[in-house]
Design a protein around this motif. Structure first.
Motif, PDB file in Angstrom:
ATOM      1  N   MET A  78       7.460  35.753   6.270  1.00 46.84           N
ATOM      2  CA  MET A  78       7.148  36.893   5.415  1.00 46.84           C
ATOM      3  C   MET A  78       7.223  38.156   6.270  1.00 46.84           C
ATOM      4  SD  MET A  78       6.278  35.665   2.351  1.00 46.84           S
ATOM      5  CE  MET A  78       5.133  36.719   1.512  1.00 46.84           C
ATOM      6  N   PRO A  79       7.428  39.319   5.622  1.00 48.38           N
ATOM      7  CA  PRO A  79       7.414  40.572   6.380  1.00 48.38           C
ATOM      8  C   PRO A  79       6.066  40.779   7.074  1.00 48.38           C
ATOM      9  CG  PRO A  79       8.228  40.926   4.153  1.00 48.38           C
ATOM     10  CD  PRO A  79       7.731  39.517   4.224  1.00 48.38           C
ATOM     11  N   ALA A  80       6.050  41.620   8.081  1.00 48.54           N
ATOM     12  CA  ALA A  80       4.837  41.831   8.878  1.00 48.54           C
ATOM     13  C   ALA A  80       3.683  42.361   8.027  1.00 48.54           C
ATOM     14  CB  ALA A  80       5.129  42.805  10.011  1.00 48.54           C
ATOM     15  N   ASP A  81       3.963  43.154   7.035  1.00 46.32           N
ATOM     16  CA  ASP A  81       2.903  43.740   6.209  1.00 46.32           C
ATOM     17  C   ASP A  81       2.825  43.073   4.833  1.00 46.32           C
ATOM     18  OD1 ASP A  81       5.295  44.676   5.317  1.00 46.32           O
ATOM     19  OD2 ASP A  81       4.612  46.730   4.995  1.00 46.32           O
ATOM     20  N   TRP A  82       3.048  41.779   4.761  1.00 44.01           N
ATOM     21  CA  TRP A  82       3.094  41.077   3.471  1.00 44.01           C
ATOM     22  C   TRP A  82       1.749  41.107   2.746  1.00 44.01           C
ATOM     23  CZ3 TRP A  82       0.189  36.777   2.225  1.00 44.01           C
ATOM     24  CH2 TRP A  82      -0.448  36.132   3.289  1.00 44.01           C
ATOM     25  N   GLU A  83       0.635  41.229   3.496  1.00 45.57           N
ATOM     26  CA  GLU A  83      -0.679  41.286   2.845  1.00 45.57           C
ATOM     27  C   GLU A  83      -0.847  42.551   2.013  1.00 45.57           C
ATOM     28  OE1 GLU A  83      -0.382  41.031   6.184  1.00 45.57           O
ATOM     29  OE2 GLU A  83      -1.292  39.158   6.814  1.00 45.57           O
ATOM     30  N   LEU A  84      -0.155  43.622   2.405  1.00 48.15           N
ATOM     31  CA  LEU A  84      -0.273  44.900   1.716  1.00 48.15           C
ATOM     32  C   LEU A  84       0.735  45.054   0.579  1.00 48.15           C
ATOM     33  CD1 LEU A  84      -0.744  47.171   4.857  1.00 48.15           C
ATOM     34  CD2 LEU A  84      -2.501  46.203   3.370  1.00 48.15           C
ATOM     35  N   MET A  85       1.677  44.139   0.502  1.00 51.71           N
ATOM     36  CA  MET A  85       2.682  44.208  -0.560  1.00 51.71           C
ATOM     37  C   MET A  85       2.065  43.730  -1.876  1.00 51.71           C
ATOM     38  SD  MET A  85       5.858  42.673   1.618  1.00 51.71           S
ATOM     39  CE  MET A  85       7.090  42.937   0.380  1.00 51.71           C
ATOM     40  N   ASP A  86       2.498  44.302  -2.957  1.00 47.88           N
ATOM     41  CA  ASP A  86       1.975  43.948  -4.277  1.00 47.88           C
ATOM     42  C   ASP A  86       2.816  42.806  -4.852  1.00 47.88           C
ATOM     43  OD1 ASP A  86       0.431  44.037  -6.538  1.00 47.88           O
ATOM     44  OD2 ASP A  86       1.570  45.655  -7.465  1.00 47.88           O
ATOM     45  N   LEU A  87       2.552  41.587  -4.350  1.00 51.51           N
ATOM     46  CA  LEU A  87       3.321  40.424  -4.763  1.00 51.51           C
ATOM     47  C   LEU A  87       2.540  39.589  -5.772  1.00 51.51           C
ATOM     48  CD1 LEU A  87       4.620  39.234  -1.261  1.00 51.51           C
ATOM     49  CD2 LEU A  87       5.831  40.617  -2.954  1.00 51.51           C
ATOM     50  N   THR A  88       3.261  38.996  -6.704  1.00 51.05           N
ATOM     51  CA  THR A  88       2.628  38.069  -7.638  1.00 51.05           C
ATOM     52  C   THR A  88       2.494  36.708  -6.972  1.00 51.05           C
ATOM     53  OG1 THR A  88       4.715  37.314  -8.587  1.00 51.05           O
ATOM     54  CG2 THR A  88       3.700  39.282  -9.566  1.00 51.05           C
ATOM     55  N   ASP A  89       1.822  35.781  -7.634  1.00 53.63           N
ATOM     56  CA  ASP A  89       1.676  34.443  -7.067  1.00 53.63           C
ATOM     57  C   ASP A  89       3.020  33.733  -6.992  1.00 53.63           C
ATOM     58  OD1 ASP A  89       1.722  34.412  -9.835  1.00 53.63           O
ATOM     59  OD2 ASP A  89       0.616  32.533  -9.970  1.00 53.63           O
ATOM     60  N   LYS A  90       3.980  34.079  -7.826  1.00 53.20           N
ATOM     61  CA  LYS A  90       5.320  33.476  -7.768  1.00 53.20           C
ATOM     62  C   LYS A  90       6.113  34.026  -6.584  1.00 53.20           C
ATOM     63  CE  LYS A  90       5.339  31.454 -11.943  1.00 53.20           C
ATOM     64  NZ  LYS A  90       4.901  30.124 -11.982  1.00 53.20           N
ATOM     65  N   GLN A  91       5.947  35.304  -6.282  1.00 50.77           N
ATOM     66  CA  GLN A  91       6.692  35.923  -5.194  1.00 50.77           C
ATOM     67  C   GLN A  91       6.098  35.595  -3.835  1.00 50.77           C
ATOM     68  OE1 GLN A  91       6.170  39.891  -6.610  1.00 50.77           O
ATOM     69  NE2 GLN A  91       8.175  39.956  -7.606  1.00 50.77           N
ATOM     70  N   ASN A  92       4.770  35.465  -3.743  1.00 47.73           N
ATOM     71  CA  ASN A  92       4.098  35.195  -2.483  1.00 47.73           C
ATOM     72  C   ASN A  92       4.002  33.684  -2.288  1.00 47.73           C
ATOM     73  OD1 ASN A  92       2.469  35.011  -0.271  1.00 47.73           O
ATOM     74  ND2 ASN A  92       0.749  36.133  -1.141  1.00 47.73           N
ATOM     75  N   LYS A  93       4.880  33.145  -1.479  1.00 46.04           N
ATOM     76  CA  LYS A  93       4.938  31.695  -1.275  1.00 46.04           C
ATOM     77  C   LYS A  93       3.777  31.198  -0.412  1.00 46.04           C
ATOM     78  CE  LYS A  93       8.499  31.297  -3.772  1.00 46.04           C
ATOM     79  NZ  LYS A  93       8.348  30.858  -5.118  1.00 46.04           N
ATOM     80  N   ARG A  94       3.019  32.095   0.190  1.00 42.47           N
ATOM     81  CA  ARG A  94       1.821  31.681   0.943  1.00 42.47           C
ATOM     82  C   ARG A  94       0.598  31.571   0.048  1.00 42.47           C
ATOM     83  NH1 ARG A  94       1.876  34.668   6.835  1.00 42.47           N
ATOM     84  NH2 ARG A  94       3.786  33.678   7.554  1.00 42.47           N
ATOM     85  N   PHE A  95       0.710  32.010  -1.189  1.00 37.11           N
ATOM     86  CA  PHE A  95      -0.411  31.959  -2.117  1.00 37.11           C
ATOM     87  C   PHE A  95      -0.691  30.506  -2.511  1.00 37.11           C
ATOM     88  CE2 PHE A  95      -2.164  31.870  -6.391  1.00 37.11           C
ATOM     89  CZ  PHE A  95      -3.219  32.737  -6.275  1.00 37.11           C
ATOM     90  N   ARG A  96      -1.972  30.148  -2.537  1.00 42.74           N
ATOM     91  CA  ARG A  96      -2.395  28.820  -3.004  1.00 42.74           C
ATOM     92  C   ARG A  96      -3.414  28.993  -4.108  1.00 42.74           C
ATOM     93  NH1 ARG A  96       1.361  28.381  -0.393  1.00 42.74           N
ATOM     94  NH2 ARG A  96       1.875  26.890   1.213  1.00 42.74           N
ATOM     95  N   TYR A  97      -3.254  28.204  -5.154  1.00 44.08           N
ATOM     96  CA  TYR A  97      -4.186  28.239  -6.275  1.00 44.08           C
ATOM     97  C   TYR A  97      -5.494  27.587  -5.860  1.00 44.08           C
ATOM     98  CZ  TYR A  97      -0.178  29.519  -9.081  1.00 44.08           C
ATOM     99  OH  TYR A  97       0.917  30.178  -9.572  1.00 44.08           O
ATOM    100  N   VAL A  98      -6.614  28.186  -6.247  1.00 43.27           N
ATOM    101  CA  VAL A  98      -7.937  27.669  -5.911  1.00 43.27           C
ATOM    102  C   VAL A  98      -8.314  26.618  -6.941  1.00 43.27           C
ATOM    103  CG1 VAL A  98     -10.368  28.257  -5.603  1.00 43.27           C
ATOM    104  CG2 VAL A  98      -8.584  29.864  -4.889  1.00 43.27           C
TER     105      VAL A  98
END
Length: 89
Positions: free
Chosen positions: A68-88
């Motif tokens: 992911m880009p260096a500033d991926w935490e600050l990007m406004d990504l959805t759960d589909k776009q952010n492949k590091r996102f995990r459903y709780v």
């Protein structure tokens, strides 16, 4: 998703009182059957959604480390776009 939940509550509040007819008093059996059927349907949908979340988390874990880009935490990504996102769960 929040809008769908809100609309569902609104529709339920409109339809719900219509199921309790004076002709069915005092037991209101048809209304009680309607409530049980809709609750069972809601539980089924919850179980399906939970199964989807488990499946999606496993699929994302199998992808390995995602670049992911260096500033991926600050990007406004959805759960589909952010492949590091995990459903709780």
């Amino acid at each position: 998703m929040s809008a769908i939940v809100l609309m569902s509550f609104c529709v339920g509040n409109i339809i719900g009182p219509k199921t309790f007819r004076d002709s069915d008093a005092p037991a209101y059996i048809p209304a009680k059957i309607c409530i049980v059927v809709f609750l069972a349907f809601a539980l089924l949908l919850i179980a399906l959604l939970d199964g989807f979340y488990i499946w999606e988390n496993k699929r994302r874990n199998d992808l390995g480390e995602i670049d992911m880009p260096a500033d991926w935490e600050l990007m406004d990504l959805t759960d589909k776009q952010n492949k590091r996102f995990r459903y709780v769960m």
